[in-house]
Scaffold this motif. Structure first.
Motif, short mmCIF file in Angstrom:
data_model
loop_
_atom_site.label_atom_id
_atom_site.label_comp_id
_atom_site.label_asym_id
_atom_site.label_seq_id
_atom_site.Cartn_x
_atom_site.Cartn_y
_atom_site.Cartn_z
N SER A 9 -1.76 15.05 4.55
CA SER A 9 -3.99 15.18 4.44
C SER A 9 -4.21 14.08 2.97
O SER A 9 -4.45 12.77 3.09
CB SER A 9 -4.11 16.62 4.61
N ARG A 10 -2.88 14.77 1.73
CA ARG A 10 -3.73 14.38 0.94
C ARG A 10 -3.11 12.43 0.58
O ARG A 10 -3.50 11.63 0.21
CB ARG A 10 -3.06 15.27 -0.67
N GLN A 11 -1.56 12.90 0.83
CA GLN A 11 -0.79 11.75 1.31
C GLN A 11 -1.75 10.35 2.20
O GLN A 11 -2.16 9.23 1.69
CB GLN A 11 0.89 11.64 1.53
N ALA A 15 3.95 5.02 -5.85
CA ALA A 15 4.01 5.42 -7.10
C ALA A 15 3.21 6.44 -7.94
O ALA A 15 3.00 6.95 -9.09
CB ALA A 15 3.68 3.84 -7.70
N ALA A 16 1.26 6.54 -7.30
CA ALA A 16 0.80 6.96 -7.24
C ALA A 16 0.57 8.85 -7.39
O ALA A 16 0.32 9.80 -8.26
CB ALA A 16 -0.78 6.82 -7.74
N LEU A 17 1.11 8.79 -6.54
CA LEU A 17 1.42 10.24 -6.12
C LEU A 17 2.55 10.87 -7.83
O LEU A 17 3.11 11.73 -8.05
CB LEU A 17 2.14 10.32 -4.60
N GLY A 18 3.51 9.85 -7.54
CA GLY A 18 4.79 10.20 -8.98
C GLY A 18 3.83 10.03 -10.16
O GLY A 18 4.14 11.08 -10.37
N ARG A 19 2.95 9.34 -10.29
CA ARG A 19 2.40 9.54 -11.17
C ARG A 19 1.36 11.10 -12.03
O ARG A 19 1.73 11.34 -12.77
CB ARG A 19 1.52 8.48 -11.71
N ALA A 71 0.66 -1.51 0.26
CA ALA A 71 -0.34 0.15 -0.09
C ALA A 71 1.28 0.99 -0.30
O ALA A 71 0.70 2.40 -0.93
CB ALA A 71 -1.08 0.03 1.47
N TRP A 72 1.92 1.38 0.47
CA TRP A 72 2.68 2.21 0.87
C TRP A 72 3.89 2.42 -0.83
O TRP A 72 3.66 3.40 -1.21
CB TRP A 72 4.18 2.73 1.78
N LEU A 79 -2.69 7.51 1.22
CA LEU A 79 -2.76 5.15 1.65
C LEU A 79 -3.89 4.67 2.36
O LEU A 79 -3.95 3.44 2.19
CB LEU A 79 -1.20 6.37 2.80
N LEU A 80 -4.70 5.61 2.76
CA LEU A 80 -5.84 4.64 3.78
C LEU A 80 -6.54 3.90 2.34
O LEU A 80 -6.86 3.30 2.38
CB LEU A 80 -7.11 6.15 4.15
#
Length: 146
Positions: A97-99, A84-88, A78-79, A103-104
């Motif tokens: 908060s967004r991270q 990876a999604a934040l990078g994309r 999940a981490w 993650l949740l």
């Protein structure tokens, strides 16, 4: 179905008596099938600014879940998916908060939890976290058929 609560649902309950009554009514039947993410526990602890608030949080909500071993940390996977999604999406200056929301979302999706949240950001995250199950209000108690 296993349920998990987002931080905003708990904060709303702490601030508004009617929301607290709804949370209590939900947990009266759903506590055995409800878990907390350690992400939410951390956000709640960060918001507890006084010793009294920290004690109430620990003795109340968090304690109830902790005694039942129902606080779960996100997996390594999940981490990784969160990063990876934040990078994309090019979120180089992403807020904590967004991270945490992402993650949740990945944690809930990975283990099949229904996320109870009032945060509209999760609607947008569903396009990134395919298969995420989200409820904007407390689900009703299932009726037994027989």
């Amino acid at each position: 179905m296993i349920y998990t609560l987002d931080t905003n649902v708990v904060v709303d309950a702490l601030r508004q008596p009617s929301e607290m009554e709804q949370l209590k009514a939900f947990l009266a039947w759903a506590l055995p099938v409800t878990v907390l993410s350690s992400v939410v526990v951390a956000e709640l602890a960060a918001g507890a600014r006084t010793e009294r608030a920290r004690r109430a949080l620990d003795e109340g909500l968090v304690g109830a879940f902790d005694r039942r071993a129902r606080i779960h940390a996100p997996s390594r996977r999940a981490w990784h998916r969160t990063g990876a999604a934040l990078g994309r999406i090019g979120a180089s200056g992403v807020s904590a908060s967004r991270q945490n929301d992402m993650l949740l979302a990945f944690q809930a999706r990975e283990v099949g939890w229904m996320l109870i949240t009032r945060d509209q950001d999760f609607a947008a995250l569903r396009s990134v976290v395919r298969g995420l199950k989200v409820a904007a209000s407390f689900p009703m108690r299932p009726t037994s058929r027989g």
